[in-house]
Scaffold this active site. Structure first.
Site, PDB file in Angstrom:
ATOM      1  N   GLU A 136       1.246  -0.929   0.521  1.00  0.00           N
ATOM      2  CA  GLU A 136       0.318   0.300   0.296  1.00  0.00           C
ATOM      3  C   GLU A 136       0.347   0.967   0.719  1.00  0.00           C
ATOM      4  O   GLU A 136       1.705   1.254   1.056  1.00  0.00           O
ATOM      5  CB  GLU A 136      -0.916   0.369   1.510  1.00  0.00           C
ATOM      6  N   ASP A 180      -3.531  11.780  -1.758  1.00  0.00           N
ATOM      7  CA  ASP A 180      -3.509  13.339  -2.330  1.00  0.00           C
ATOM      8  C   ASP A 180      -4.414  13.404  -3.458  1.00  0.00           C
ATOM      9  O   ASP A 180      -3.321  13.320  -4.272  1.00  0.00           O
ATOM     10  CB  ASP A 180      -2.586  13.674  -1.408  1.00  0.00           C
ATOM     11  N   THR A 207     -10.423   1.233   4.962  1.00  0.00           N
ATOM     12  CA  THR A 207      -9.933   2.513   5.595  1.00  0.00           C
ATOM     13  C   THR A 207     -10.312   3.648   6.332  1.00  0.00           C
ATOM     14  O   THR A 207     -11.499   3.607   6.349  1.00  0.00           O
ATOM     15  CB  THR A 207      -8.313   2.934   3.994  1.00  0.00           C
ATOM     16  N   TYR A 251      -9.061   7.086   5.663  1.00  0.00           N
ATOM     17  CA  TYR A 251     -10.271   7.797   5.024  1.00  0.00           C
ATOM     18  C   TYR A 251     -11.721   7.549   4.268  1.00  0.00           C
ATOM     19  O   TYR A 251     -12.730   8.445   4.466  1.00  0.00           O
ATOM     20  CB  TYR A 251      -9.236   8.492   3.734  1.00  0.00           C
ATOM     21  N   GLU A 252     -11.579   6.296   4.141  1.00  0.00           N
ATOM     22  CA  GLU A 252     -12.771   6.233   3.672  1.00  0.00           C
ATOM     23  C   GLU A 252     -14.651   5.762   4.450  1.00  0.00           C
ATOM     24  O   GLU A 252     -15.281   6.712   4.468  1.00  0.00           O
ATOM     25  CB  GLU A 252     -12.876   4.122   2.951  1.00  0.00           C
TER      26      GLU A 252
HETATM   27  C1  LIG Z   1      -4.839  11.426   2.562  1.00  0.00           C
HETATM   28  S1  LIG Z   1      -4.173   9.880   3.638  1.00  0.00           S
HETATM   29  C2  LIG Z   1      -5.120   8.089   2.637  1.00  0.00           C
HETATM   30  C3  LIG Z   1      -4.074   6.814   4.335  1.00  0.00           C
HETATM   31  C4  LIG Z   1      -4.903   5.923   4.296  1.00  0.00           C
HETATM   32  N1  LIG Z   1      -4.782   5.442   2.694  1.00  0.00           N
HETATM   33  C5  LIG Z   1      -6.620   6.014   4.052  1.00  0.00           C
HETATM   34  O1  LIG Z   1      -6.668   6.017   2.475  1.00  0.00           O
HETATM   35  O2  LIG Z   1      -6.921   6.594   5.051  1.00  0.00           O
HETATM   36  C6  LIG Z   1      -2.884  10.346   1.831  1.00  0.00           C
HETATM   37  C7  LIG Z   1      -1.482   9.158   2.751  1.00  0.00           C
HETATM   38  O3  LIG Z   1      -0.042   9.465   1.909  1.00  0.00           O
HETATM   39  C8  LIG Z   1       0.833   9.562   2.319  1.00  0.00           C
HETATM   40  N2  LIG Z   1       1.672  10.050   0.536  1.00  0.00           N
HETATM   41  C9  LIG Z   1       1.437  10.775   0.124  1.00  0.00           C
HETATM   42  N3  LIG Z   1       2.801  11.117  -0.954  1.00  0.00           N
HETATM   43  C10 LIG Z   1       3.268  10.259  -1.081  1.00  0.00           C
HETATM   44  C11 LIG Z   1       4.708   9.098  -1.413  1.00  0.00           C
HETATM   45  N4  LIG Z   1       4.914   9.911  -2.276  1.00  0.00           N
HETATM   46  N5  LIG Z   1       5.364   8.386  -0.112  1.00  0.00           N
HETATM   47  C12 LIG Z   1       4.605   8.018   0.218  1.00  0.00           C
HETATM   48  N6  LIG Z   1       3.686   7.975   0.815  1.00  0.00           N
HETATM   49  C13 LIG Z   1       3.330   9.275   0.680  1.00  0.00           C
HETATM   50  C14 LIG Z   1       0.660  11.081   2.991  1.00  0.00           C
HETATM   51  O4  LIG Z   1       1.789  10.901   3.966  1.00  0.00           O
HETATM   52  C15 LIG Z   1      -0.890  10.008   4.027  1.00  0.00           C
HETATM   53  O5  LIG Z   1      -0.674   9.461   5.083  1.00  0.00           O
END
Ligand SMILES: C[S@@+](CC[C@H](N)C(=O)[O-])C[C@H]1O[C@@H](n2cnc3c(N)ncnc32)[C@H](O)[C@@H]1O
Length: 218
Positions: A41, A115, A194, A196-197
């Site tokens: 993931e 994001d 997840t 966020y979901e």
């Molecule tokens: C909006 S959160 C979603 C978290 C989780 N997947 C969920 O659905 O609950 C997006 C996550 O992606 C990570 N992230 C963003 N860009 C990344 C990158 N280039 N490499 C690793 N992680 C990254 C952020 O730090 C954040 O924790």
């Protein structure tokens, strides 16, 4: 993602040390006899999805990466609490993932609620930008695929186009993934919620889902 209680991070990292892989330790070594299948993931957040998935599929090994140490500390702590043995987390930006994971070794890559980076000038940061698709393509084993879930319809449409332009096949695409799993499919990754979901579903936002396979390697 906001993290409260940052002062707890060193203690959490120590407690959950067995669930954390340090980048300077090189490639993650996984016993292929024990775990013939490995999944990843990217942007795992606090590990809610991955620890649940790992509990339901104990013969599969899961790796979760996120670019923030505080987040990895929470994810590893959750798996330590649940005593999930088949999961490992690493603080790394996906741009450097090749120092952690061998080529052609991953069955499924999950991109959950990445994001959206809505401004055009930031589109290169979207985790479905072509340079990231190239990285995923190298990591995936023959027959492997990506599953993506998002609440963001614009990111979804943009990603569908990005996959297609890069020669991927979009094998499945849904604009409103069912909230509950059809009978018998409860353990399928797409139906495991997840962090966020849960938040977005609580607000009534439809969840988009796609599954895509990479162009064949010649
Ligand atoms: C909006 S959160 C979603 C978290 C989780 N997947 C969920 O659905 O609950 C997006 C996550 O992606 C990570 N992230 C963003 N860009 C990344 C990158 N280039 N490499 C690793 N992680 C990254 C952020 O730090 C954040 O924790």
């Amino acid at each position: 993602m906001r993290i409260r209680g940052k002062e707890k991070v060193p203690a959490l990292l120590q407690q959950a040390d067995a669930w954390i892989h340090q980048e300077n330790n090189g490639l993650i070594a996984i016993d292929k006899n024990l775990y013939p299948t490995v999944c990843l993931e990217v942007g795992c957040g606090k590990g809610v999805f991955l620890s649940e998935l790992a509990l339901r599929h104990r013969d599969v090994f899961y790796v979760g990466i996120d670019k923030f140490v505080e987040i990895i500390a929470r994810a590893a702590t959750l798996s330590a609490k649940k005593e999930v043995k088949n999961v490992l987390f690493s603080m790394i930006d996906v741009e450097r993932i090749e120092s952690l994971i061998a080529p052609s070794s991953i069955q499924t890559i999950y991109l959950n609620f990445s994001d959206p980076w809505p401004r055009r000038k930031n589109e290169k940061r979207r985790l479905t930008y072509p340079r990231f698709l190239d990285i995923y393509s190298k990591l995936l084993a023959p027959g492997g695929w990506i599953e993506m879930k998002t609440d963001n319809a614009d990111l979804f449409i943009w990603s569908l186009q990005a996959f297609t332009k890069a020669g991927w096949t979009v094998a499945e695409s849904e604009r409103a993934l069912s909230q509950s799993a059809p009978e018998g499919l409860e353990d399928e990754a797409r139906y495991i919620k997840t962090e966020y979901e849960t938040r977005f579903r609580g607000l009534g936002v439809p969840i988009c889902f796609l599954r895509a396979t990479p162009p064949s390697k010649s």
